[in-house]
Scaffold this active site. Sequence first.
Site, PDB file in Angstrom:
ATOM      1  N   ARG A 176      52.089  54.240  86.050  1.00  6.31           N
ATOM      2  CA  ARG A 176      53.541  53.999  85.937  1.00  6.31           C
ATOM      3  C   ARG A 176      54.339  55.235  86.358  1.00  6.31           C
ATOM      4  NH1 ARG A 176      51.016  50.405  85.978  1.00  6.31           N
ATOM      5  NH2 ARG A 176      50.623  48.847  84.404  1.00  6.31           N
ATOM      6  N   SER A 224      56.697  46.257  78.361  1.00  6.71           N
ATOM      7  CA  SER A 224      56.082  47.268  77.498  1.00  6.71           C
ATOM      8  C   SER A 224      57.032  48.459  77.345  1.00  6.71           C
ATOM      9  CB  SER A 224      54.765  47.755  78.100  1.00  6.71           C
ATOM     10  OG  SER A 224      53.858  46.683  78.129  1.00  6.71           O
ATOM     11  N   GLU A 294      57.503  54.122  78.340  1.00  9.15           N
ATOM     12  CA  GLU A 294      57.360  53.662  79.731  1.00  9.15           C
ATOM     13  C   GLU A 294      58.754  53.348  80.280  1.00  9.15           C
ATOM     14  OE1 GLU A 294      54.335  50.711  80.594  1.00  9.15           O
ATOM     15  OE2 GLU A 294      55.651  49.769  82.071  1.00  9.15           O
TER      16      GLU A 294
HETATM   17  C1  FAD Z   1      58.776  40.628  80.698  1.00  8.41           C
HETATM   18  C2  FAD Z   1      58.402  41.883  81.442  1.00  8.41           C
HETATM   19  C3  FAD Z   1      57.090  42.100  81.840  1.00  8.41           C
HETATM   20  C4  FAD Z   1      56.725  43.261  82.510  1.00  8.41           C
HETATM   21  N1  FAD Z   1      55.425  43.432  82.908  1.00  8.41           N
HETATM   22  C5  FAD Z   1      55.072  44.527  83.590  1.00  8.41           C
HETATM   23  C6  FAD Z   1      53.715  44.712  84.043  1.00  8.41           C
HETATM   24  O1  FAD Z   1      52.850  43.875  83.831  1.00  8.41           O
HETATM   25  N2  FAD Z   1      53.412  45.843  84.719  1.00  8.41           N
HETATM   26  C7  FAD Z   1      54.354  46.798  84.996  1.00  8.41           C
HETATM   27  O2  FAD Z   1      54.025  47.799  85.636  1.00  8.41           O
HETATM   28  N3  FAD Z   1      55.637  46.660  84.575  1.00  8.41           N
HETATM   29  C8  FAD Z   1      56.016  45.561  83.891  1.00  8.41           C
HETATM   30  N4  FAD Z   1      57.318  45.411  83.465  1.00  8.41           N
HETATM   31  C9  FAD Z   1      58.295  46.486  83.703  1.00  8.41           C
HETATM   32  C10 FAD Z   1      59.125  46.321  85.006  1.00  8.41           C
HETATM   33  O3  FAD Z   1      59.123  44.971  85.425  1.00  8.41           O
HETATM   34  C11 FAD Z   1      58.557  47.212  86.112  1.00  8.41           C
HETATM   35  O4  FAD Z   1      58.571  48.572  85.739  1.00  8.41           O
HETATM   36  C12 FAD Z   1      59.337  47.046  87.423  1.00  8.41           C
HETATM   37  O5  FAD Z   1      58.626  47.657  88.476  1.00  8.41           O
HETATM   38  C13 FAD Z   1      60.747  47.640  87.332  1.00  8.41           C
HETATM   39  O6  FAD Z   1      61.434  47.338  88.525  1.00  8.41           O
HETATM   40  P1  FAD Z   1      63.013  47.331  88.546  1.00  8.41           P
HETATM   41  O7  FAD Z   1      63.439  47.032  89.936  1.00  8.41           O
HETATM   42  O8  FAD Z   1      63.542  46.457  87.487  1.00  8.41           O
HETATM   43  O9  FAD Z   1      63.313  48.869  88.235  1.00  8.41           O
HETATM   44  P2  FAD Z   1      64.475  49.472  87.299  1.00  8.41           P
HETATM   45  O10 FAD Z   1      64.193  49.121  85.882  1.00  8.41           O
HETATM   46  O11 FAD Z   1      65.812  49.123  87.836  1.00  8.41           O
HETATM   47  O12 FAD Z   1      64.225  51.034  87.511  1.00  8.41           O
HETATM   48  C14 FAD Z   1      63.111  51.682  86.951  1.00  8.41           C
HETATM   49  C15 FAD Z   1      63.174  53.169  87.319  1.00  8.41           C
HETATM   50  O13 FAD Z   1      63.005  53.307  88.716  1.00  8.41           O
HETATM   51  C16 FAD Z   1      64.148  53.931  89.321  1.00  8.41           C
HETATM   52  N5  FAD Z   1      64.324  53.248  90.611  1.00  8.41           N
HETATM   53  C17 FAD Z   1      64.392  51.904  90.814  1.00  8.41           C
HETATM   54  N6  FAD Z   1      64.473  51.637  92.122  1.00  8.41           N
HETATM   55  C18 FAD Z   1      64.485  52.857  92.756  1.00  8.41           C
HETATM   56  C19 FAD Z   1      64.555  53.250  94.119  1.00  8.41           C
HETATM   57  N7  FAD Z   1      64.649  52.347  95.117  1.00  8.41           N
HETATM   58  N8  FAD Z   1      64.525  54.577  94.413  1.00  8.41           N
HETATM   59  C20 FAD Z   1      64.441  55.502  93.414  1.00  8.41           C
HETATM   60  N9  FAD Z   1      64.366  55.184  92.113  1.00  8.41           N
HETATM   61  C21 FAD Z   1      64.388  53.878  91.791  1.00  8.41           C
HETATM   62  C22 FAD Z   1      65.290  53.710  88.348  1.00  8.41           C
HETATM   63  O14 FAD Z   1      66.261  54.739  88.462  1.00  8.41           O
HETATM   64  C23 FAD Z   1      64.544  53.797  87.022  1.00  8.41           C
HETATM   65  O15 FAD Z   1      64.303  55.146  86.660  1.00  8.41           O
HETATM   66  C24 FAD Z   1      57.700  44.246  82.786  1.00  8.41           C
HETATM   67  C25 FAD Z   1      59.039  44.039  82.382  1.00  8.41           C
HETATM   68  C26 FAD Z   1      59.390  42.867  81.723  1.00  8.41           C
HETATM   69  C27 FAD Z   1      60.824  42.659  81.316  1.00  8.41           C
END
Ligand code: FAD
Length: 301
Positions: A176, A224, A294
């Site tokens: 992560r 998580s 996380e």
């Molecule tokens: C129900 C549920 C289940 C999940 N299951 C999993 C799983 O199985 N495995 C897993 O790994 N995660 C899981 N997650 C967590 C989440 O889905 C992941 O971490 C996902 O990759 C986040 O993507 P996002 O676009 O929403 O990022 P955001 O939440 O918008 O951003 C996350 C971080 O990345 C930074 N960021 C985002 N995009 C960029 C970019 N283009 N450039 C620079 N920085 C950036 C943001 O500033 C922030 O610090 C789950 C979440 C939920 C709600």
Amino acid sequence: MTWSRADLERVAERVRGSVLWDEPMSRHSSLRVGGPADLFLEPADQDDLKAAVEALLEGGIPSMVVGGGYNLLVRDGGIRGCVISLKRLDTMDQMPGARLDVGAGVTNQALTRFAAENCLGGIEFLCGIPGSFGGALTMNAGANGSETFLRVESLTTMRGGEVLVRKGTEAEYGYRYLKLEPGEIVLGARLRLEPEERRLIEARMQEYIAKRGGQRVGFPNAGSFFKNPPGENAWRLIDQAGLRGKTVGGAQVSEVHTNFLVNRGDARAADFLTLAAFIKLRVKEESGVELEEEVRIVGEG
Ligand SMILES: Cc1cc2nc3c(=O)[nH]c(=O)nc-3n(C[C@H](O)[C@H](O)[C@H](O)COP(=O)(O)OP(=O)(O)OC[C@H]3O[C@@H](n4cnc5c(N)ncnc54)[C@H](O)[C@@H]3O)c2cc1C
């Protein structure tokens, strides 16, 4: 603060995409909490992003990128400066040799559907992970024994308006985690996938989605909340500490999945922060393990 609202206005004038002022970040976080961002930009394309980044640098204005907000806790005071959404950088181009160029704004769901339709296997584990591909790269999102960087041939980023490309093998990543320089924005990546029958890829996608039944917790959450410590499960440690259902204000340890913290309807970010601090303390007392978030915590208290 050495910059002013007038500096922010000068940034907004340079952007062709959408511009929102005092945008509640609760609209951009799956936890549904968080105060306003002074300026929220959605650049129209990569050139527009470059213009925004350069204007922000000139004004000395802090900025951050938001993807789908599925791994984000924004404090109640909101975010000073600018938040950038890359939603419109959503191109997908198939390249020779089972390669796929994917923009940061593509959702994981669109990516996995496209890959399956084009008989490209290896990235389908992302189908049940909500968020943008940029978020998946930044978090090195993973599930079912795989993680995003295992498929990255090259990573494209922007820093100070300049586009940088590095090989996947040169990127520093882990559980992560992706190492980015301050202010570095992930623009997308080239994936190297495997030619495979569509029905086989789709069968795995169905299996992965089915496995997630236990994550249907019924309330807004960010997946998580804590990382799994080496050789351990965070949910088990939280459960063993007797914290299932523990509530602070509107934030609660889910009754269904103890590593999911949920918004029972009227939570504030402060409730989640207090609950998270309490969980860390109790788990440390009970099992000696230090949990680490996380979820990315940003903004002002
Ligand atoms: C129900 C549920 C289940 C999940 N299951 C999993 C799983 O199985 N495995 C897993 O790994 N995660 C899981 N997650 C967590 C989440 O889905 C992941 O971490 C996902 O990759 C986040 O993507 P996002 O676009 O929403 O990022 P955001 O939440 O918008 O951003 C996350 C971080 O990345 C930074 N960021 C985002 N995009 C960029 C970019 N283009 N450039 C620079 N920085 C950036 C943001 O500033 C922030 O610090 C789950 C979440 C939920 C709600």
